[in-house]
Design an enzyme around this catalytic site. Sequence first.
Site, PDB file in Angstrom:
ATOM      1  N   TYR A  75      -9.297  -3.188  -8.693  1.00 43.92           N
ATOM      2  CA  TYR A  75     -10.392  -2.754  -8.834  1.00 43.92           C
ATOM      3  C   TYR A  75     -11.503  -3.771  -9.415  1.00 43.92           C
ATOM      4  O   TYR A  75     -12.521  -4.258  -9.186  1.00 43.92           O
ATOM      5  CB  TYR A  75     -10.341  -1.807  -9.471  1.00 43.92           C
ATOM      6  CG  TYR A  75     -10.743  -0.575  -9.145  1.00 43.92           C
ATOM      7  CD1 TYR A  75     -11.131  -0.081  -7.459  1.00 43.92           C
ATOM      8  CD2 TYR A  75      -9.860   0.913  -9.216  1.00 43.92           C
ATOM      9  CE1 TYR A  75     -11.215   0.598  -7.053  1.00 43.92           C
ATOM     10  CE2 TYR A  75     -10.107   1.839  -8.860  1.00 43.92           C
ATOM     11  CZ  TYR A  75     -10.689   1.945  -7.312  1.00 43.92           C
ATOM     12  OH  TYR A  75     -10.222   3.077  -6.199  1.00 43.92           O
ATOM     13  N   CYS A 404       5.898  -1.790   0.707  1.00 48.52           N
ATOM     14  CA  CYS A 404       6.383  -2.090  -0.921  1.00 48.52           C
ATOM     15  C   CYS A 404       6.639  -0.345  -1.487  1.00 48.52           C
ATOM     16  O   CYS A 404       6.863   0.360  -1.085  1.00 48.52           O
ATOM     17  CB  CYS A 404       6.036  -2.866  -1.589  1.00 48.52           C
ATOM     18  SG  CYS A 404       6.486  -3.299  -3.437  1.00 48.52           S
ATOM     19  N   MET A 407       7.007   1.979   1.056  1.00 54.61           N
ATOM     20  CA  MET A 407       8.355   1.891   1.316  1.00 54.61           C
ATOM     21  C   MET A 407       8.943   2.779   0.238  1.00 54.61           C
ATOM     22  O   MET A 407       9.798   4.295   0.821  1.00 54.61           O
ATOM     23  CB  MET A 407       8.753   0.946   1.950  1.00 54.61           C
ATOM     24  CG  MET A 407      10.404   1.081   1.810  1.00 54.61           C
ATOM     25  SD  MET A 407      10.886   0.422   0.145  1.00 54.61           S
ATOM     26  CE  MET A 407      12.350  -0.235   1.380  1.00 54.61           C
ATOM     27  N   GLN A 408       9.136   2.313  -0.779  1.00 58.80           N
ATOM     28  CA  GLN A 408       9.475   3.174  -1.268  1.00 58.80           C
ATOM     29  C   GLN A 408       8.873   4.819  -2.203  1.00 58.80           C
ATOM     30  O   GLN A 408      10.280   5.975  -2.021  1.00 58.80           O
ATOM     31  CB  GLN A 408       9.493   2.737  -3.346  1.00 58.80           C
ATOM     32  CG  GLN A 408       9.497   1.421  -3.778  1.00 58.80           C
ATOM     33  CD  GLN A 408       9.323   0.830  -4.289  1.00 58.80           C
ATOM     34  OE1 GLN A 408       8.588   1.364  -5.695  1.00 58.80           O
ATOM     35  NE2 GLN A 408       9.703  -0.540  -5.372  1.00 58.80           N
ATOM     36  N   HIS A 531       5.361  -7.736   1.670  1.00 58.04           N
ATOM     37  CA  HIS A 531       5.012  -7.755   1.799  1.00 58.04           C
ATOM     38  C   HIS A 531       4.205  -8.146   3.438  1.00 58.04           C
ATOM     39  O   HIS A 531       4.544  -9.609   3.421  1.00 58.04           O
ATOM     40  CB  HIS A 531       3.584  -7.738   0.689  1.00 58.04           C
ATOM     41  CG  HIS A 531       4.052  -6.925  -0.286  1.00 58.04           C
ATOM     42  ND1 HIS A 531       2.661  -5.937  -0.685  1.00 58.04           N
ATOM     43  CD2 HIS A 531       4.565  -7.164  -1.452  1.00 58.04           C
ATOM     44  CE1 HIS A 531       2.754  -5.273  -1.367  1.00 58.04           C
ATOM     45  NE2 HIS A 531       4.083  -5.708  -2.481  1.00 58.04           N
ATOM     46  N   GLU A 533       2.123  -8.106   5.729  1.00 60.89           N
ATOM     47  CA  GLU A 533       0.562  -9.260   5.700  1.00 60.89           C
ATOM     48  C   GLU A 533       0.625 -10.530   5.082  1.00 60.89           C
ATOM     49  O   GLU A 533      -0.245 -11.176   5.552  1.00 60.89           O
ATOM     50  CB  GLU A 533      -0.506  -8.130   5.055  1.00 60.89           C
ATOM     51  CG  GLU A 533      -0.429  -8.110   3.479  1.00 60.89           C
ATOM     52  CD  GLU A 533       0.928  -6.960   2.502  1.00 60.89           C
ATOM     53  OE1 GLU A 533       2.212  -6.354   3.460  1.00 60.89           O
ATOM     54  OE2 GLU A 533       0.768  -6.853   1.543  1.00 60.89           O
TER      55      GLU A 533
HETATM   56  N1  GLN Z   1       5.176  -0.228  -7.872  1.00 67.71           N
HETATM   57  C1  GLN Z   1       6.416  -0.767  -7.047  1.00 67.71           C
HETATM   58  C2  GLN Z   1       7.029  -2.036  -8.049  1.00 67.71           C
HETATM   59  O1  GLN Z   1       6.992  -1.720  -8.693  1.00 67.71           O
HETATM   60  C3  GLN Z   1       6.149  -1.269  -6.060  1.00 67.71           C
HETATM   61  C4  GLN Z   1       4.965  -2.725  -6.658  1.00 67.71           C
HETATM   62  C5  GLN Z   1       3.853  -2.597  -4.855  1.00 67.71           C
HETATM   63  O2  GLN Z   1       3.721  -2.018  -4.356  1.00 67.71           O
HETATM   64  N2  GLN Z   1       3.613  -3.810  -4.813  1.00 67.71           N
HETATM   65  O3  GLN Z   1       8.562  -2.040  -7.130  1.00 67.71           O
END
Ligand code: GLN
Length: 557
Positions: A75, A404, A407-408, A531, A533
Amino acid sequence: MNSNNETFITSILDYSAPGTGVTKYIFVTGGVLSSVGKGITTASIGLLLKARGYSVTAIKIDPYINVDAGTMNPYMHGEVYVTEDGGETDLDLGHYERFLGVNLSKRNNITTGQIYLSVIERERRGDYLGQTVQVIPHITNEIKFRIREVAKLTDADIVLVEVGGTVGDIEGLPFLEAIRQMGLEEGSSNTLYIHVALVPVLTTTGEQKTKPVQHSVQELRRIGIQPDIIIARSTKPLEDEARRKIALYANLPPEAVFSNPDVEYIYEVPLILEEQGLGSFIVKRLDLKDRKPDLDYWKEFISRLKSSTKPVRIAMVGKYTKLKDSYLSIIEAIRHAAATLKLRPILNWYESTMIEKGDLSPQKPVEENDAVIVLPGFGARGTEGKIAVIREVIEKKKPFLGICFGMQLAVVAIARYLAGLREAHSTEINPKTPYPVIDLLEEQRQVDRLGGTMRLGSYPIKLIHGTLVHKLYNGKEIVYERHRHRYEVNPLYLDKLVAAGMEVSGYSLDKGRVEFIELRDHPFFVGSQPHPEFKSRPMNPAPLFIGLLEHSYRVSG
Ligand code: GLN
């Protein structure tokens, strides 16, 4: 802490550091306001020089005290851009990489924190014994050393150096002093100063006001820097009268004042500057040969961007949706892929905290769009909102890409709703979950400092034959993508997840970590631990975004 300390020490002794005369340096400063597009202007200049056959690199200087951008809230600062070598850098490096089509190093982002950290470490070691360590020369020498080090390592013909913030900021002063000294040391035909400043337009009269630029140029000159070029940022093209005034007060010919008006796509900026002759002006001033720039490929990309009319609606689900810069590279990656497919992306933003609180239905993003992206993130707030959306995505078979954290949380949703592990979670959010399907990376268990300690940068990934992801990457065996995470799919749950319909489509080559997942009984459901991107380029879009958009359009159309 720094493997290059030996060379750093030499640099301190090398007090006046005479220039080599081989490298040309272009310094870009900002005036009036920050966030007026200095990064895009710098990237555009780089592109114009590259188009003339010169090798170019770009450095961003951030005068804040943080060592890197990694610990900053998106932010405050926008996205944290990750380089191949694992730097957590300013988002301007993303602009540079996308415009120049290169990979930069973490060394291309210099901060006050880095400079002071190495100078203070050396002082504690006793390297300066007897001396009083001061801003001039010790801090300024370190700054110049780091700029020149990038020049040396990249062997670039031209090094662009963008100084963040605006002229007059207290914290920027040592950097401006350092670049002023470089002008003397490198010689005037090897250095060029460009000042990018805002020219506001009065809403009442529509008049362009040049006074703020006049003041920022005066401030720059007070520091000892006479700009060679002014680039006026404004909502509309610079009027002649305004140009003449700026030129007069800046002690420049009107031809040295360029106009950089608002445009629909940032990728148009290089062409607007080229039309005014900026590329030739710079190379001549630097005593370089001017050549006809090769910009056809770039023009072709812009015409594709502008002529793409078939709409594809994408739900962007995340926690920092109020500041779109938090997801800048993802937005650009979508643009690159869309331009390639001649699609017009419409991005609709959904704040996951609102979904979590029940103020927004998780069905909305799924119903209102052709595809859903669940964005990267950290921490608990909003996660149940994201998981609820992914549950809908699974049920409604909506095209999906989870990046990231996205996905988790897709793995969490699969565990909960397909594998029947109802209380499954990531230990980042619920350390006491009975089913820790996402857990801390082994090597993170000893980590007690938060700065620069995640799994960062590019790692090779082995793709599994026959999977959707393997197909999207054109059947490649091994691919490289950039990472930024502490948590990963817990291998202990893989059997259960696979039995429930999940497929692992890629493992890290080093430790067999889960890097990509997909769902068997779903037309397009992809989760990416890295990532993708960050490596998307206008001319080389990221395969996973291409896949998502192509599929979504096919389904909706
Ligand atoms: N918080 C998650 C991790 O540390 C995902 C990090 C992210 O999205 N860049 O693995």
